[in-house]
Scaffold this active site. Structure first.
Site, mmCIF file in Angstrom:
data_model
loop_
_atom_site.group_PDB
_atom_site.id
_atom_site.type_symbol
_atom_site.label_atom_id
_atom_site.label_comp_id
_atom_site.label_asym_id
_atom_site.label_seq_id
_atom_site.Cartn_x
_atom_site.Cartn_y
_atom_site.Cartn_z
ATOM 1 N N LEU A 1 0.634 1.650 0.195
ATOM 2 C CA LEU A 1 0.233 1.202 1.525
ATOM 3 C C LEU A 1 1.372 1.416 2.513
ATOM 4 C CD1 LEU A 1 -1.511 -2.207 0.670
ATOM 5 C CD2 LEU A 1 -2.567 0.055 0.851
ATOM 6 N N ASP A 2 1.023 1.696 3.755
ATOM 7 C CA ASP A 2 2.035 1.798 4.807
ATOM 8 C C ASP A 2 2.755 0.466 4.960
ATOM 9 O OD1 ASP A 2 1.306 4.424 5.379
ATOM 10 O OD2 ASP A 2 -0.220 3.799 6.810
ATOM 11 N N ARG A 3 3.936 0.516 5.541
ATOM 12 C CA ARG A 3 4.787 -0.679 5.667
ATOM 13 C C ARG A 3 4.037 -1.873 6.273
ATOM 14 N NH1 ARG A 3 9.189 0.001 10.063
ATOM 15 N NH2 ARG A 3 7.301 -0.367 11.298
ATOM 16 N N ARG B 1 -6.278 5.262 10.177
ATOM 17 C CA ARG B 1 -5.660 5.205 11.503
ATOM 18 C C ARG B 1 -6.006 6.447 12.321
ATOM 19 N NH1 ARG B 1 0.374 4.224 9.571
ATOM 20 N NH2 ARG B 1 0.832 4.130 11.814
#
Length: 298
Positions: free
Chosen positions: A135-137, A237
């Site tokens: 997962l992204d930060r 996104r």
């Protein structure tokens, strides 16, 4: 880290070699090589076995996985972990916002890998970081980490086959349609090392399904549920921005921090087959309060 896994053969396995039998259960060539180097790495009915031995119905095949090394350059750092599920083969973390998966420049000691290294080392266990669905930060929610090479290999193949089903939740700017499918290829943006974009000439196949769950007319925000049919970098996104409903708080694609200071994205559900037991796994993480509060769901 040590793990012993037992298998019972059936009449359908008669005359198969040990190697063929284990490969059918997801063992890669490299895992088998390592087992051959391990004391009693593979046994048949309690006796050390060659991989070219023929097996019979009712045989007990046991494998002894031993991993004594740690991932290089990952410091063990005491960081609280929200563990959604754990067994001998994998651990699923409910990751908070602001935590990157891997250490990187500027993030040497605040990653999920750092936290897990401390968690396992404090128990006297070695640990190699094998994240299955990174997962992204600033994305919150469920992420799977395999505990050994066998689990990692099987889960990695499941990802490639799209057999790990992921459900996300996002807060988007605007009033989205009730539901829809976004079928638009994604590529790296030519002038950026990290940013992606829809590119019908050079992009990779990418599909996202979405359903609007709530709409806040006062803030003009939609809470949407999303299901990924592919797993491209920044897929949700990029896709939601492409159709005109970008995620709020997204520093790359929509730096509007009016209501949130992070991208409003949460990994809320994972459905997959356990890599060793074959059990159907269905794990759920509640939508975080910073997203729910925008729709008076807290």
């Amino acid at each position: 880290m040590e793990r012993i896994i037992d298998f019972k053969t059936t009449c359908n396995d008669n005359e198969k070699t040990v190697e063929a039998f284990l490969k059918e259960h997801g063992f890669t060539h490299q895992v088998l090589v390592n087992l051959k180097k391990t004391n009693n790495g593979i046994t048949r009915n309690g006796v050390w076995a060659y991989t070219n031995e023929k097996i019979s119905a009712g045989d007990k095949i046991s494998v002894h996985i031993v991993e004594n090394c740690n991932s290089d350059n990952i410091l063990p750092i005491k960081i609280p972990l929200d563990i959604a599920y754990e067994d001998d083969d994998l651990i699923v973390i409910n990751k908070p916002a602001g935590m990157p998966a891997h250490p990187s420049m500027g993030n040497h000691d605040n990653s999920l890998a750092n936290a897990l290294m401390y968690y396992f080392n404090s128990q006297g266990l070695s640990f190699v970081f094998r994240c299955i669905n990174r997962l992204d930060r600033d994305t919150t929610g469920l992420t799977i980490v395999a505990k050994h090479a066998l689990a990692s290999g099987i889960l990695g193949k499941a990802v490639a086959r799209r057999d790990i089903h992921r459900t996300y939740y996002a807060v988007c700017s605007g009033h989205t349609p009730d539901c829809g499918r976004i079928d638009a290829p994604i590529a790296r943006k030519s002038d950026s090392a990290i940013e992606r974009c829809v590119d019908f000439d050079k992009g990779e196949y990418a599909i996202t399904d979405y359903t609007r769950l709530k709409y806040n007319p006062d803030k003009n925000l939609s809470l949407v549920q999303l299901k990924l049919l592919t797993g491209r970098t920044h897929q949700i996104r990029v896709h939601m921005k492409y159709i005109g409903f970008p995620l709020i708080g997204d520093f790359l694609y929509n730096p509007d921090y009016t209501y949130m200071d992070r991208q409003a994205l949460h990994s809320g559900r994972l459905e997959f087959i356990h890599p060793v037991t074959g059990k159907k796994m269905d794990l759920i993480s509640d939508i975080p309060s910073d997203m729910k509060s925008l729709f008076k769901l807290v």
